[in-house]
Each structure stands twice: as C-alpha cells, then as structure tokens.
Write an enzyme that holds these catalytic residues in place. Structure first.
Site, PDB file in Angstrom:
ATOM      1  N   GLY A  33       0.830  -1.210   0.000  1.00  0.00           N
ATOM      2  CA  GLY A  33       0.000   0.000   0.000  1.00  0.00           C
ATOM      3  C   GLY A  33       0.852   1.242   0.000  1.00  0.00           C
ATOM      4  N   GLY A  36       0.351   8.851   2.147  1.00  0.00           N
ATOM      5  CA  GLY A  36       0.893  10.167   1.833  1.00  0.00           C
ATOM      6  C   GLY A  36       2.350  10.323   2.245  1.00  0.00           C
ATOM      7  N   VAL A  40       3.899   0.781   2.471  1.00  0.00           N
ATOM      8  CA  VAL A  40       4.020  -0.451   3.248  1.00  0.00           C
ATOM      9  C   VAL A  40       4.365  -1.568   2.275  1.00  0.00           C
ATOM     10  CG1 VAL A  40       2.858  -2.060   4.810  1.00  0.00           C
ATOM     11  CG2 VAL A  40       2.317   0.376   4.917  1.00  0.00           C
ATOM     12  N   LYS A  55       6.921  -0.815   7.094  1.00  0.00           N
ATOM     13  CA  LYS A  55       6.360   0.513   6.847  1.00  0.00           C
ATOM     14  C   LYS A  55       7.526   1.478   6.714  1.00  0.00           C
ATOM     15  CE  LYS A  55       2.889   3.746   8.535  1.00  0.00           C
ATOM     16  NZ  LYS A  55       1.864   4.001   9.545  1.00  0.00           N
ATOM     17  N   ASP A 147      -7.925   7.425  14.636  1.00  0.00           N
ATOM     18  CA  ASP A 147      -8.322   7.209  13.239  1.00  0.00           C
ATOM     19  C   ASP A 147      -8.959   5.829  13.067  1.00  0.00           C
ATOM     20  OD1 ASP A 147      -8.695   7.911  10.614  1.00  0.00           O
ATOM     21  OD2 ASP A 147      -6.670   7.358   9.966  1.00  0.00           O
TER      22      ASP A 147
END
Lengths: 311, 119
Positions: A33, A36, A40, A55, A147
């Site tokens: 993935g 911004g 990852v 990451k 989040d």
C-alpha cells in the site's frame, strides 16, 4: 535520441519505487500500500526467514525531529502488546534517510470487506467487541488511536481482529509534539485536523483538544457502520457513543463494549431505556421452558378442578 | 444455594400448593390437612432425589425427564391409596405430580450451584 518503451519505463518506475533495503536484513517482495508519507511493503526477513510488513516513511530531511517522531510512533505501538494490535518487530533508518519499522504481516480482510459477508449481527458485534478490547487496552496505556475506521481494522482467517495504523495515535499526558505519529509532521497543534470524516469526533474535526472519548465516538461510528439498520438497541448504543458533546458519550470504551455485550446476552443496556412490558417479554423469552412448565401445571390443575366441579 | 437444597425448597413449595388444590375436590376436603402434609412430604422427597440427580448429571433434558419419572412414581404411590369411599384419583394426582417433578428437574438443572471440584 532513444525512446524507452512503456515496459522499460514501468520497470524503471518500479525500481525507483522499491526502497533500498540492501543495508538491512529485509528483502523486498512487493508493495502492499501507499500512503501520503510513505509505503508499506511485504518483505522477507532474511534472518528469521519469514515474511513481515515494512512501513517506510520518507523522512528525507535527515534531521532528528522527524526521525525521532517516527521512532516514537514505533515505540508507542511496541508498548501495546495485545493480540488485537499489530506487533512491531524492528525499527531503523535506511541509508537514504527513510525511517522504517517492521511489523507482523497481517493476512486477512479489511473489516468493510469482511462484514459484507457476515449475515449475523451477533457475529459482527463479536468482532466489534474485539476491536473495543484492543482500543480499551491502548487507552489503559494512555494511547489514543484517533483514526478508527473500517479500513484500519483487519480480520484474519481464524477470526483474529487487528487494529492497524496507529500513525496518528496520541499519547495522553505528553505534549502533542512529542507524542503524535508521522502525520504530526503536519503539526498537531490545536487547529490541525487529523482523522477521517464520518468517523472523526466533532471536537477532533474542529482541531480541538481530544481525549479517549474521541475514540469512543469513532467506535460508535464503526458500530453504526456494522449495524446497518438491523437493531434499534444497537442504533441507540451507537447514537450515545456518537453524542455531539464528549460528556454525553460513554465514559470509556469499556462502558460501550459492556452495553454491546449486554445486548448480546439479552440484558438491558444503558443507552436504551425499556418499558416494563419489554423487560417482561425479554425475561419470558429467556425463561420459556420454566414458564411453559408452570403454565402446564396450572392448566392441568384448573382442568381437573373444572372437571370435578362439573361432576 | 446447592441443587439439593434448591430441589428441597421448590419441591416443598410446589407440594404445599399441590396439596391445597385438594380443597377444590369436596369429597376429600375433610382430609385436607393430611393431604397437604403428605403432598408436602412427597414434594420434599422428590426435590431431594431430583436435586441429587442434578448434582451428578448436567443435562437439562435428562433432568426434566428424571423429574417426570420421580414425580410420576411418587404420585402413583400416593394415588394407589384410595379415599374412604375406595375411590382412586390416579389422573388428578399423577399428572400434576409428574409436571411438578419436571418443574423441579428444570429448576435444579438451570439454577443452584454445582458442587466444587476437589483440589
């Protein structure tokens, strides 16, 4: 002039996009993935010979503040040893200045994909209970997620539930600058908005000070998302969790999950006041066999009495 | 409360109630006291037996079935004794007796504390 073919260009792009992990124990496999601030990757840990997720954050400033903040995020997650929170295995910096941390490679579905295949509300609520356990544990360690949304929850093939992406987490009691994750680069002073609309508490959306009740709001939104109009009681629970004022919400994630557990057990919930008839119906529903036996006895006795009286 | 005591209490209460319903049968109203005492005693015995069974066997279905059997057997023993006119009340005594046994069987399986395992 020589023109590059599209395929050659794509290979060059892919090569440029692949991080230089030559100085680490990791070998890149593919990209999972992109965010911004970085990406990852699925990588192989060549020492332990297993796949992990890496990451990598583009901290090219090579200054200390950004690097320290990212390391801080990894350290925050590393403190959260819980089955519902992805464990961090390793943390470090690449030669180009990028900071990385290695974590467990989570196999499974995102919550939004997973629950679309679940018919039963009870199954959905059991998953929700596991999410609450992980968030409640983080709160007990003074960490807010900030989040929580379906995209940040993974459900594994054996039913394990993992809360992901603690990137904008916050440690209570510390100053914002010290405590926040990578997006803290953008600044998390009052007035800065971090989170996801629809799942973000109003005070968080306004950039005001937030506490654990912001996560309670997000969990309420998550519960609403998982309920999909199935139950009025669950609707009432999610409404209470999503109250405009933090003081009107559940005081803790534990209180919220207790109400959901009570609903599953057929017990009264604090968010949904019941009439005595509803309470009686629920009690009768739970004690059907008991009531049927007593009713059978009374009917039998009445019939004999009537029969004798008729003779 | 353990299951035997629970069985004793539920059996006793239902036994008293069961005995009192004899008042609606004028022919036996004169023997009310004896009927209530006998019915209570029957309920207590059934409660102890069914409660003891519940301590040993953890099954709602078997508990109710065992309660029915005990209730019917004890009720039969009572019903086999005729009233002064020589009349037997098999149905009137055995059917409610069986249901009382089932109620006690259900109560002792569902409620009451199971015995603790020895350490």
């Amino acid at each position: 002039m020589t023109y590059l073919s599209d395929s050659a260009l794509n290979r060059l792009r892919a090569a440029a996009d692949t991080p230089d992990l030559s100085s680490t124990r990791y070998r890149p496999i593919d990209k999972l993935g992109q965010g911004g601030m970085g990406g990852v990757y699925r990588v192989e840990d060549t020492v332990l010979q297993r796949e992990v997720a890496l990451k990598i954050i583009a901290a090219f400033d090579s200054g200390t503040e950004l690097g320290e903040r990212l390391l801080h995020e990894a350290r925050v997650i590393a403190q959260l040893e819980h089955p519902g929170i992805v464990p961090v295995h390793d943390v470090g910096r690449l030669p180009d200045g990028c900071v990385f941390y290695a974590m467990k490679l989570v196999q499974g579905d995102r919550l939004d994909d997973h629950i679309s295949g679940l018919e039963s509300l009870a199954e959905r609520l059991r998953i929700f209970g596991k999410i609450c356990e992980a968030v409640s544990f983080a709160h007990s360690r003074g960490v807010l997620h900030r989040d929580l949304k379906p995209q940040n929850i993974m459900v594994g093939p054996f039913g394990e539930v993992l809360v992901m992406d603690w990137g904008i987490s916050k440690v209570l009691g510390n100053t914002e600058a010290k405590a926040s994750g990578p997006l803290a680069l953008l600044g998390t002073n009052h007035g800065t908005v971090l989170g996801t609309p629809g799942f973000m508490a109003p005070e968080q959306a306004r950039g005001e000070h937030v506490d654990h009740r912001a996560d309670v709001f997000s969990l309420g939104a998550l519960l609403q998302f998982m309920n999909v109009g199935s139950s009025r009681v669950i609707g009432a629970i999610s409404s209470k969790a999503m109250a405009e004022k933090p003081g009107d919400r559940y005081a803790s994630v534990h209180d919220l999950s207790t109400d959901v557990a009570h609903f599953l057990d057929g017990l009264p919930v604090s968010a949904y006041p019941e009439s005595w008839t509803t309470r009686l119906q629920r009690w009768a529903g739970k004690n059907k066999a008991w009531l049927l036996l007593i009713l059978a006895y009374l009917i039998m006795r009445t019939l004999f009495i009537l029969w004798r009286a008729a003779e | 409360m353990n299951k035997v005591v629970l069985g004793l209490i539920v059996g006793g209460i239902l036994g008293i109630f069961d005995g009192l319903t004899a008042w609606f049968t004028p022919a036996v109203r004169a023997q009310m006291v004896g009927i209530v005492v006998g019915s209570t005693f029957k309920g207590l015995i059934a409660g102890v037996i069914i409660g003891y069974f519940a301590r040993k066997v953890n099954s709602l279905a078997l508990g109710i079935l065992f309660g029915l059997a005990v209730g019917l057997i004890l009720a039969y023993a009572v019903a086999a004794m005729p009233d002064p006119s020589g009349h037997h009340y098999y149905f009137e005594i055995m059917i409610p007796g069986g249901i009382v046994g089932m109620i006690v069987g259900y109560a002792t399986q569902r409620y009451g504390s199971a015995p603790q395992l020895a350490r």
